[in-house]
Scaffold this motif. Structure first.
Motif, short mmCIF file in Angstrom:
data_model
loop_
_atom_site.label_atom_id
_atom_site.label_comp_id
_atom_site.label_asym_id
_atom_site.label_seq_id
_atom_site.Cartn_x
_atom_site.Cartn_y
_atom_site.Cartn_z
N PRO A 76 47.39 -8.95 30.74
CA PRO A 76 48.31 -8.78 29.61
C PRO A 76 48.97 -10.11 29.28
N PRO A 77 49.34 -10.34 28.02
CA PRO A 77 49.91 -11.64 27.62
C PRO A 77 51.16 -12.02 28.40
N GLU A 78 51.90 -11.02 28.89
CA GLU A 78 53.14 -11.31 29.62
C GLU A 78 52.91 -11.55 31.10
N HIS A 79 51.65 -11.56 31.53
CA HIS A 79 51.31 -11.75 32.94
C HIS A 79 51.76 -13.14 33.40
N THR A 80 52.52 -13.21 34.47
CA THR A 80 53.05 -14.48 34.96
C THR A 80 52.20 -15.01 36.11
N ALA A 193 32.21 -19.01 31.08
CA ALA A 193 32.93 -18.00 30.32
C ALA A 193 34.43 -18.13 30.58
N PHE A 194 35.18 -18.48 29.54
CA PHE A 194 36.63 -18.56 29.63
C PHE A 194 37.20 -17.55 28.63
N PRO A 195 37.53 -16.33 29.06
CA PRO A 195 38.07 -15.34 28.11
C PRO A 195 39.30 -15.90 27.39
N ALA A 196 39.27 -15.85 26.06
CA ALA A 196 40.27 -16.56 25.25
C ALA A 196 41.69 -16.14 25.58
N GLN A 197 41.96 -14.83 25.60
CA GLN A 197 43.33 -14.39 25.82
C GLN A 197 43.81 -14.76 27.21
N ASP A 198 42.92 -14.71 28.20
CA ASP A 198 43.32 -15.06 29.56
C ASP A 198 43.67 -16.54 29.67
#
Length: 278
Positions: A76-80, A193-198
């Protein structure tokens, strides 16, 4: 040190049930978990895989099975970064019987490793943090943000040119970066492979990363290896990091920048010597 068989030099890759991908070498009785740099994590392919394998050769000879494991996919985008450390701890609990013998955490992975050591001290026997510190420099934040943006946009050529800046910083070497950028793209980034959002989640995490408050909570011995001329993690920040960890052995690689320190032939020897003593 034993000989490494041909079978142990052959990589095996796959994906764990939680979506974390891996490549592994060796069949030794001891387990090494390698947490790679970033932003962005990938199962190394081609020339990059060969670089990794040679870097791990001494560990294989010492009886370790080496596991390179990516971050979770679809974070998730908020993952720290602290959350990423929790992901690795959960993976160790579910896939490695609750404990690995050695963690080697490098650069961005070393940021994750700091939280792993502070929050999950029972999941590893020894830990080495390599070319990392309590905070990324402003220069490092700038170049990593541009690199992550290029990767997330599917621009490997642009990412290769920015990657060259890691090794050849400054205005005077812009022409060299333009020259070798396509080579880096072909040999290191092509097919990865570099998933964009990650990637964007990771760079967001490192922009605000400051582990100073949690470092005094680390109760396990830590080996910290740093280069004296590292532009990502400045010498004064690395020294401060070591001082905040209650039981930290700091090893300087004199005259080495970020990549030269990380890829030094000394690294494996120093880590094995430390693990053997402590």
């Amino acid at each position: 040190m034993g000989r490494v068989s041909t079978a142990d030099r052959e990589p095996r890759k796959g994906t764990f049930a939680n979506g974390m991908e891996y490549v592994t070498w060796g069949s030794g009785s001891k387990t090494l978990l390698f947490i790679q740099g970033g932003p962005g994590s990938t199962v190394p392919k081609g020339m990059l895989r060969g670089i990794y394998r040679r870097q791990f050769d001494l560990f294989l000879q010492a009886g370790y099975a080496v596991w390179v494991v990516t971050r979770r996919r679809g974070m998730p985008p908020e993952h720290t970064i602290a959350d990423m450390a929790d992901d690795y701890a959960q993976l160790i609990a579910e896939q490695f019987g609750g404990r690995v013998d050695l963690v080697v955490a490098e650069s961005f992975g070393g940021m994750v490793g700091q939280y792993l050591a502070a929050r999950h001290p029972d999941v590893f026997g020894h830990i080495a943090l390599v070319v990392t510190a309590a905070e990324l420099s402003d220069w490092g934040k700038d170049v990593d943000a541009r690199m992550a943006t290029a990767l997330a946009a599917g621009d490997p050529r642009g990412a290769g040119t920015i990657f060259a800046e890691y090794m050849f910083p400054g205005r005077r070497t812009w022409w060299l970066r333009r020259l070798i950028g396509p080579i880096i793209t072909r040999r290191l980034l092509s097919g990865s492979a570099f998933p964009a959002q990650d990637v964007l989640t990771e760079v967001k995490g490192e922009m605000t990363f400051d582990s100073r408050a949690v470092l005094p909570l680390i109760r396990r011995p830590v080996l910290l290896i740093c280069g004296t001329t590292d532009l990502f993690f400045r010498r004064d920040t690395a020294a401060e990091t070591a001082g905040l960890i209650p039981d930290c052995t700091l090893v300087w690689y004199e005259g080495k920048g970020h990549f030269r320190a990380a890829s030094s032939g000394r690294m494996a020897r120093d880590v094995l010597a430390y693990a053997g003593r402590s």
